[in-house]
Every structure is written in C-alpha cells, then in structure tokens.
Design a protein around this motif. Structure first.
Motif, PDB file in Angstrom:
ATOM      1  N   THR A 196      54.337   1.073  42.067  1.00 40.28           N
ATOM      2  CA  THR A 196      52.956   1.045  41.584  1.00 40.28           C
ATOM      3  C   THR A 196      52.856   2.070  40.464  1.00 40.28           C
ATOM      4  OG1 THR A 196      52.135   2.776  43.067  1.00 40.28           O
ATOM      5  CG2 THR A 196      52.072   0.495  43.897  1.00 40.28           C
ATOM      6  N   GLU A 197      51.786   1.997  39.693  1.00 40.08           N
ATOM      7  CA  GLU A 197      51.647   2.927  38.569  1.00 40.08           C
ATOM      8  C   GLU A 197      51.428   4.359  39.057  1.00 40.08           C
ATOM      9  OE1 GLU A 197      51.951   4.317  34.934  1.00 40.08           O
ATOM     10  OE2 GLU A 197      52.287   2.208  35.462  1.00 40.08           O
ATOM     11  N   GLY A 198      50.763   4.504  40.188  1.00 41.59           N
ATOM     12  CA  GLY A 198      50.473   5.847  40.687  1.00 41.59           C
ATOM     13  C   GLY A 198      51.360   6.298  41.824  1.00 41.59           C
ATOM     14  N   GLY A 199      52.478   5.631  42.018  1.00 44.50           N
ATOM     15  CA  GLY A 199      53.379   6.002  43.107  1.00 44.50           C
ATOM     16  C   GLY A 199      53.910   7.412  42.947  1.00 44.50           C
ATOM     17  N   VAL A 200      53.974   8.135  44.055  1.00 47.00           N
ATOM     18  CA  VAL A 200      54.518   9.498  44.033  1.00 47.00           C
ATOM     19  C   VAL A 200      55.475   9.684  45.204  1.00 47.00           C
ATOM     20  CG1 VAL A 200      52.457  10.468  42.933  1.00 47.00           C
ATOM     21  CG2 VAL A 200      52.679  10.529  45.433  1.00 47.00           C
ATOM     22  N   CYS A 201      56.352  10.659  45.057  1.00 50.09           N
ATOM     23  CA  CYS A 201      57.191  11.144  46.154  1.00 50.09           C
ATOM     24  C   CYS A 201      56.793  12.597  46.424  1.00 50.09           C
ATOM     25  CB  CYS A 201      58.674  11.070  45.793  1.00 50.09           C
ATOM     26  SG  CYS A 201      59.283   9.398  45.460  1.00 50.09           S
TER      27      CYS A 201
ATOM     28  N   LEU B  79      54.322  -7.062  42.403  1.00 47.85           N
ATOM     29  CA  LEU B  79      52.888  -6.993  42.663  1.00 47.85           C
ATOM     30  C   LEU B  79      52.192  -6.231  41.537  1.00 47.85           C
ATOM     31  CD1 LEU B  79      52.998  -6.152  46.487  1.00 47.85           C
ATOM     32  CD2 LEU B  79      52.579  -8.388  45.426  1.00 47.85           C
ATOM     33  N   PHE B  80      50.855  -6.264  41.542  1.00 44.78           N
ATOM     34  CA  PHE B  80      50.062  -5.601  40.512  1.00 44.78           C
ATOM     35  C   PHE B  80      50.494  -4.138  40.352  1.00 44.78           C
ATOM     36  CE2 PHE B  80      46.490  -2.906  39.332  1.00 44.78           C
ATOM     37  CZ  PHE B  80      46.082  -3.497  38.152  1.00 44.78           C
ATOM     38  N   GLY B  81      50.726  -3.726  39.107  1.00 49.29           N
ATOM     39  CA  GLY B  81      51.116  -2.348  38.832  1.00 49.29           C
ATOM     40  C   GLY B  81      52.605  -2.100  38.891  1.00 49.29           C
ATOM     41  N   GLY B  82      53.378  -3.117  39.298  1.00 47.14           N
ATOM     42  CA  GLY B  82      54.820  -2.948  39.407  1.00 47.14           C
ATOM     43  C   GLY B  82      55.536  -3.135  38.080  1.00 47.14           C
ATOM     44  N   ASN B  83      56.596  -2.378  37.879  1.00 50.97           N
ATOM     45  CA  ASN B  83      57.390  -2.477  36.649  1.00 50.97           C
ATOM     46  C   ASN B  83      58.812  -2.010  36.966  1.00 50.97           C
ATOM     47  OD1 ASN B  83      58.680  -1.496  34.129  1.00 50.97           O
ATOM     48  ND2 ASN B  83      56.734  -2.063  33.173  1.00 50.97           N
ATOM     49  N   PHE B  84      59.757  -2.941  36.963  1.00 50.16           N
ATOM     50  CA  PHE B  84      61.112  -2.618  37.393  1.00 50.16           C
ATOM     51  C   PHE B  84      61.763  -1.568  36.499  1.00 50.16           C
ATOM     52  CE2 PHE B  84      65.745  -3.338  37.584  1.00 50.16           C
ATOM     53  CZ  PHE B  84      65.944  -3.103  38.940  1.00 50.16           C
ATOM     54  N   ASN B  85      61.572  -1.663  35.184  1.00 48.03           N
ATOM     55  CA  ASN B  85      62.187  -0.686  34.285  1.00 48.03           C
ATOM     56  C   ASN B  85      61.650   0.720  34.533  1.00 48.03           C
ATOM     57  OD1 ASN B  85      63.791  -2.599  32.998  1.00 48.03           O
ATOM     58  ND2 ASN B  85      62.240  -3.077  31.468  1.00 48.03           N
ATOM     59  N   LYS B  86      60.348   0.815  34.807  1.00 42.47           N
ATOM     60  CA  LYS B  86      59.762   2.122  35.131  1.00 42.47           C
ATOM     61  C   LYS B  86      60.322   2.651  36.445  1.00 42.47           C
ATOM     62  CE  LYS B  86      55.250   2.193  32.822  1.00 42.47           C
ATOM     63  NZ  LYS B  86      53.790   2.311  33.048  1.00 42.47           N
ATOM     64  N   LEU B  87      60.505   1.743  37.417  1.00 44.21           N
ATOM     65  CA  LEU B  87      61.025   2.158  38.716  1.00 44.21           C
ATOM     66  C   LEU B  87      62.430   2.726  38.583  1.00 44.21           C
ATOM     67  CD1 LEU B  87      60.451   2.178  41.804  1.00 44.21           C
ATOM     68  CD2 LEU B  87      61.649  -0.008  41.899  1.00 44.21           C
ATOM     69  N   VAL B  88      63.283   2.028  37.858  1.00 42.18           N
ATOM     70  CA  VAL B  88      64.649   2.503  37.656  1.00 42.18           C
ATOM     71  C   VAL B  88      64.650   3.840  36.927  1.00 42.18           C
ATOM     72  CG1 VAL B  88      66.830   2.036  36.469  1.00 42.18           C
ATOM     73  CG2 VAL B  88      65.690   0.207  37.737  1.00 42.18           C
ATOM     74  N   ASP B  89      63.777   3.976  35.926  1.00 42.31           N
ATOM     75  CA  ASP B  89      63.690   5.242  35.192  1.00 42.31           C
ATOM     76  C   ASP B  89      63.243   6.378  36.111  1.00 42.31           C
ATOM     77  OD1 ASP B  89      63.551   6.717  32.508  1.00 42.31           O
ATOM     78  OD2 ASP B  89      61.537   7.040  33.298  1.00 42.31           O
ATOM     79  N   SER B  90      62.272   6.099  36.976  1.00 39.46           N
ATOM     80  CA  SER B  90      61.802   7.119  37.913  1.00 39.46           C
ATOM     81  C   SER B  90      62.925   7.582  38.835  1.00 39.46           C
ATOM     82  CB  SER B  90      60.646   6.569  38.760  1.00 39.46           C
ATOM     83  OG  SER B  90      59.498   6.345  37.981  1.00 39.46           O
ATOM     84  N   ILE B  91      63.698   6.623  39.330  1.00 39.28           N
ATOM     85  CA  ILE B  91      64.771   6.963  40.269  1.00 39.28           C
ATOM     86  C   ILE B  91      65.907   7.694  39.559  1.00 39.28           C
ATOM     87  CG2 ILE B  91      66.527   6.004  41.805  1.00 39.28           C
ATOM     88  CD1 ILE B  91      64.510   3.720  42.396  1.00 39.28           C
ATOM     89  N   LYS B  92      66.351   7.157  38.435  1.00 38.44           N
ATOM     90  CA  LYS B  92      67.493   7.754  37.740  1.00 38.44           C
ATOM     91  C   LYS B  92      67.172   9.114  37.146  1.00 38.44           C
ATOM     92  CE  LYS B  92      70.415   3.850  36.373  1.00 38.44           C
ATOM     93  NZ  LYS B  92      70.976   3.105  35.223  1.00 38.44           N
ATOM     94  N   ASN B  93      65.985   9.228  36.533  1.00 42.27           N
ATOM     95  CA  ASN B  93      65.696  10.427  35.750  1.00 42.27           C
ATOM     96  C   ASN B  93      64.841  11.458  36.470  1.00 42.27           C
ATOM     97  OD1 ASN B  93      67.128   9.689  33.330  1.00 42.27           O
ATOM     98  ND2 ASN B  93      65.540   8.132  33.007  1.00 42.27           N
ATOM     99  N   LYS B  94      64.397  11.129  37.674  1.00 41.43           N
ATOM    100  CA  LYS B  94      63.665  12.110  38.476  1.00 41.43           C
ATOM    101  C   LYS B  94      64.349  12.331  39.821  1.00 41.43           C
ATOM    102  CE  LYS B  94      59.130  11.769  36.327  1.00 41.43           C
ATOM    103  NZ  LYS B  94      57.674  11.562  36.543  1.00 41.43           N
ATOM    104  N   LEU B  95      64.467  11.281  40.609  1.00 34.64           N
ATOM    105  CA  LEU B  95      65.003  11.460  41.961  1.00 34.64           C
ATOM    106  C   LEU B  95      66.492  11.766  41.947  1.00 34.64           C
ATOM    107  CD1 LEU B  95      63.082   8.733  43.985  1.00 34.64           C
ATOM    108  CD2 LEU B  95      62.387  11.052  43.344  1.00 34.64           C
TER     109      LEU B  95
END
Length: 203
Positions: free
Chosen positions: A130-135, A158-174
């Motif tokens: 989602t756009e506002g997902g946090v860990c 689903l609404f607010g989902g974006n696979f490229n953003k998700l991969v970026d969040s995981i690779k470059n943050k987590l």
C-alpha cells in the motif's frame, strides 16, 4: 522485551504484542480481531499504542474493539487513510459484512521514533503493498506487515499497490538492515533479513 504472537481472522493474520518487561508498557502491532486470549495476555501490560502496518481490512477489522478494550491509541500512516476509510470496498470482495471505519489518534511517517517504556520503535516507510505501508523496527526485530514474508512479498494488485515500489522498499530499506534481524510478518512464519536476502526469489 517480550514478543507474543496471536493469529486471528479469516486470513490468519499475525498480531504481535510487544512489551517492555521493566515498565510493563507495551504496543500491539496490527488489529485483525479482538480475541479473548489477546485480552487475557494484555491484562498484565499497559498497552500504549496499536501500531498498524497498513490500512487493509484484515489488519484493522478489530481495531475499534481493541482500542476500547486496551485503552490504547491507534497509529497509522496518513497515506493509508483512504484505504482504511473505504474498508467496505475491500470487505465486500471477501463476502464480509460492512463495518464502520476505525478512527486514529496518531499519524506516523518515515523515520519517526516512538518511545514506550524502554522500547524504541523506529518507523520505516515501505510503500508498495500500500502507499502508506510501514514496518516497525524494535531492537533486532522487524515487524514487516504485508511488505515482506518468508520467501515472498505482499500482493500489489489492490488499490495503492505498486510492485516496483515494493521491491525498492525491500531492497533499499529492509535489505540494508543487519542480516541477523528477525522478521515478524503480517501472515505466516518468522524469518530473518539474511535468509530473505539469500532465498527470496521475488525481490
């Protein structure tokens, strides 16, 4: 520090009560359902916040009831209010009855620190599921919601989902975090950052 997992709801969501043993202050991460065993366990603690990883219905269905039962404040990213406020658009997809959207007392953003007793809780914004997902990072424990699972990632259709953003969040943050950090996801089994860097083929 105590971490107690509870599994509840139609989609078998994980909820986690994280407590500082010294002060007996605690937080609950996600709120899929108000279940008796959670309330019984929480009686020994002062639950300050219910921390939402994101606004999807299966993580917030029990929020209003749990806020009242625990006398805790609900916390979410403002970017996921649109999903939370339109909860019935999602429940209808799963054949669930309409429910009144929950309210929130506090909004968080990337880099925020919440102090609860001796617990220092760091907010990591991980858009994609989602756009506002946090860990939430507490010591060497990451509560990843539906961003990162054991050998999998959150859905992005689903609404607010974006696979490229998700991969970026995981690779470059987590994946920049220490490999020994334990990962407690919103569904399924615990894992570690190191294991996912090595074996998660979706990232």
């Amino acid at each position: 520090m105590i971490i107690k997992q509870f599994i509840a709801g139609q989609l078998e969501n994980n909820m986690y009560l994280v407590a500082d043993e010294a002060s007996k202050k605690a937080v609950l991460i996600d709120a899929s359902s108000n279940i008796p065993e959670l309330i019984e366990f929480a009686k020994d603690y002062d639950v300050q916040y219910i921390l939402l990883t994101h606004g999807h219905f299966d993580h917030i269905m029990g929020l209003t009831s749990l806020k009242n039962a625990l006398n805790a404040k609900a916390v979410i990213s403002k970017d996921d209010l649109v999903i939370s406020d339109n909860i019935n658009e999602f429940t209808s997809l799963f054949g669930l009855p309409d429910t009144i959207p929950p309210s929130y007392e506090k909004f968080i953003k990337d880099g925020d620190i919440l102090n609860v007793g001796e617990l220092e809780i760091k907010v990591i914004h991980t858009p994609g599921h989602t756009e506002g997902g946090v860990c939430y990072l507490i010591e060497n424990n990451l509560f990843s919601g539906d961003t990162l699972f054991k050998q999998s990632v959150g859905r992005t259709d689903l609404f607010g989902g974006n696979f490229n953003k998700l991969v970026d969040s995981i690779k470059n943050k987590l994946f920049k975090l220490d490999s020994n950090i334990k990962v407690f996801p919103g569904h399924g089994d615990m894992t570690t950052i190191g294991f996912e860097k090595k074996y998660n083929q979706l990232v």
